[in-house]
Motif scaffolding. Structure first.
Motif, PDB file in Angstrom:
ATOM      1  N   SER A 312       0.825  -1.212   0.000  1.00  0.00           N
ATOM      2  CA  SER A 312       0.000   0.000   0.000  1.00  0.00           C
ATOM      3  C   SER A 312       0.856   1.257   0.000  1.00  0.00           C
ATOM      4  N   MET A 408      -5.952   4.357  -2.768  1.00  0.00           N
ATOM      5  CA  MET A 408      -4.965   3.496  -2.104  1.00  0.00           C
ATOM      6  C   MET A 408      -4.653   3.981  -0.683  1.00  0.00           C
ATOM      7  N   GLN A 411      -7.294   2.371   1.225  1.00  0.00           N
ATOM      8  CA  GLN A 411      -6.982   0.947   1.384  1.00  0.00           C
ATOM      9  C   GLN A 411      -5.994   0.727   2.530  1.00  0.00           C
ATOM     10  N   LEU A 412      -5.011   1.597   2.636  1.00  0.00           N
ATOM     11  CA  LEU A 412      -4.030   1.486   3.715  1.00  0.00           C
ATOM     12  C   LEU A 412      -4.717   1.517   5.083  1.00  0.00           C
TER      13      LEU A 412
END
Length: 437
Positions: A312, A408, A411-412
């Motif tokens: 990530s 993203m 997402q992390l």
């Protein structure tokens, strides 16, 4: 163990065809656009029609997997690949071409449900991540071979695109023949057919020292699931459902398939000539393959979550650099940024997605759960592939890649705060951990 590895390699050939079918259109899409004089909408549909088939194949792939078994479903998938590759290559007009590419998409979708599912159900817990990652390794190998094949056929004339698509018939036929020597999943035999003795014989090959414990664990798990609502959307299954949906969503809003499908076009946008852009695309395929192999060696050692955290950070950084290059019109380093992006993606999401989704659902609904995750993955892939040419033209590469970077970042947060670790546990143990009994 040797036999299990060989079975997994055969099933993972479905991943090779999945990757080849997914990427091969990148070398043919421009020639097809010119040949049939396609407008922007028709061109977008030509590239994404296989993905539309993939979405449908993923949505429905769990049905034959449960009803007729994992093995017979994969034999049907191999037949779809074979018919699609020959039909698309020989298509006289645009409409038949769309139909045969759609059939190939159905095969990709069903394969993404059934192949990881099968491998996860025959693999020992300690090596399950590596075994299921064989599928993803073959996916990226298929992408790499598709890029190399496209580059090799590029200069042979007006029908080069037909050879690019038609050569897939060879591995399709090989996959079909090799599947005849693979047994059925023992977990499917017990949970869906009650054929305990046949399943026991297969489990004895898989785990000769503790196969009887495996049989009992599956039977106990089946018994406990029979006393609760076992529908996919039942309350006890809510957490694995959310995990599958969110994981698959983030996998695609990373921009990975936009880059794979339109890599030559992205390099041309960045000022590269056609030949150089095709060669750079092959470099992407090579990096993807090497770092997936690397992840395969670490996924059972470090765990799924650790790989996702590392990836990530890398993906966020490289997407920001690509966006900056488009904003400043300084494109010299774009291929290198994309190579690093692919490396981090392959080491994390690329290697983890099919492993993770195949592990988190109970035996009784694993095919449905895998189908849900796969459907979400491919629905988002189709949406992004269809809209990427329009977005890159209308709002520019900078804004497009900035959007991927923001996704993203989210997402992390998901990986850090929510994603559980599943390494080293049996499928039945994972069920007890994630499902609310």
């Amino acid at each position: 163990m040797k036999k299990v590895f060989l079975w997994s390699i055969v099933i993972a050939l479905g991943g090779f065809l999945f990757g080849f079918d997914t990427a091969v259109i990148s070398g043919a899409e421009r020639a097809i656009q010119v040949l049939w004089n396609l407008n922007v909408f028709e061109h977008g549909l030509t590239v994404s029609i296989a993905l539309i088939g993939t979405v449908l194949g993923a949505l429905l792939g769990g049905i034959p997997s449960d009803r007729i078994g994992r093995r017979k479903t994969l034999i049907g998938v191999a037949a779809l690949y074979l018919i699609s590759s020959l039909g698309a290559a020989l298509s006289p007009t645009w409409i038949p071409f769309l139909f045969f590419r759609f059939l190939g998409g159905l095969g990709v979708g069903a394969s993404s449900v059934t192949a990881p599912l099968y491998i996860s159900e025959i693999s020992p817990a300690k090596s399950r991540g590596r075994m299921v990652a064989l599928f993803q390794t073959n996916v990226v190998l298929g992408i790499l071979i598709a890029y190399l094949s496209n580059y090799a056929f590029e200069g042979i004339g007006d029908n080069a695109w037909r050879w690019m698509l038609g050569v897939q018939a060879v591995p399709s036929l090989l996959f079909l023949l090799l599947l005849l020597g693979v047994p059925e999943s023992p977990r499917w035999l017990i949970t869906k057919r009650g054929e305990v003795d046949q399943a026991r014989q297969i489990l004895q090959i898989i785990n000769p020292d503790a196969y009887e414990q495996d049989v009992q664990a599956i039977l106990i798990g089946q018994s406990s699931q029979e006393h609760q609502a076992d529908g996919l959307w039942a309350k006890p299954n809510r957490f694995p459902v959310v995990l599958a949906l969110v994981f698959a969503f983030f996998n695609q809003v990373s921009g990975i398939n936009a880059i794979i499908y339109y890599a030559p076009r992205i390099f041309e946008m960045a000022g590269f000539e056609k030949g150089a852009s095709l060669l750079s695309t092959t470099g992407i395929g090579l990096v993807n393959f090497c770092f997936t192999l690397l992840a395969m060696n670490f996924i059972d050692r470090f765990g799924r979550r650790t790989l996702m955290l590392i990836g990530s950070f890398g993906v966020i950084g490289t997407l920001i650099l690509v966006a900056r290059a488009f904003y400043t019109q300084q494109f010299d380093a774009v291929p290198y940024y994309l190579f690093v992006y692919i490396a981090f993606f392959a080491f994390s999401q690329g290697a983890v997605i099919w492993v993770f989704i195949s592990e988190i659902f109970p035996n009784s609904i694993r095919a449905k759960g895998q189908a849900l995750g796969s459907f979400t993955h491919w629905f988002m892939a189709a949406l992004i592939a269809f809209t990427f040419p329009y977005l890159s033209e209308k709002i520019g590469g900078g804004h497009t890649f900035s959007f991927f970077a923001v996704m993203m970042g989210l997402q992390l947060l998901f990986v850090w705060r929510i994603m559980p670790e599943t390494k080293g546990t049996s499928l039945e143990q994972t069920d007890r951990t994630l499902v609310i009994h």
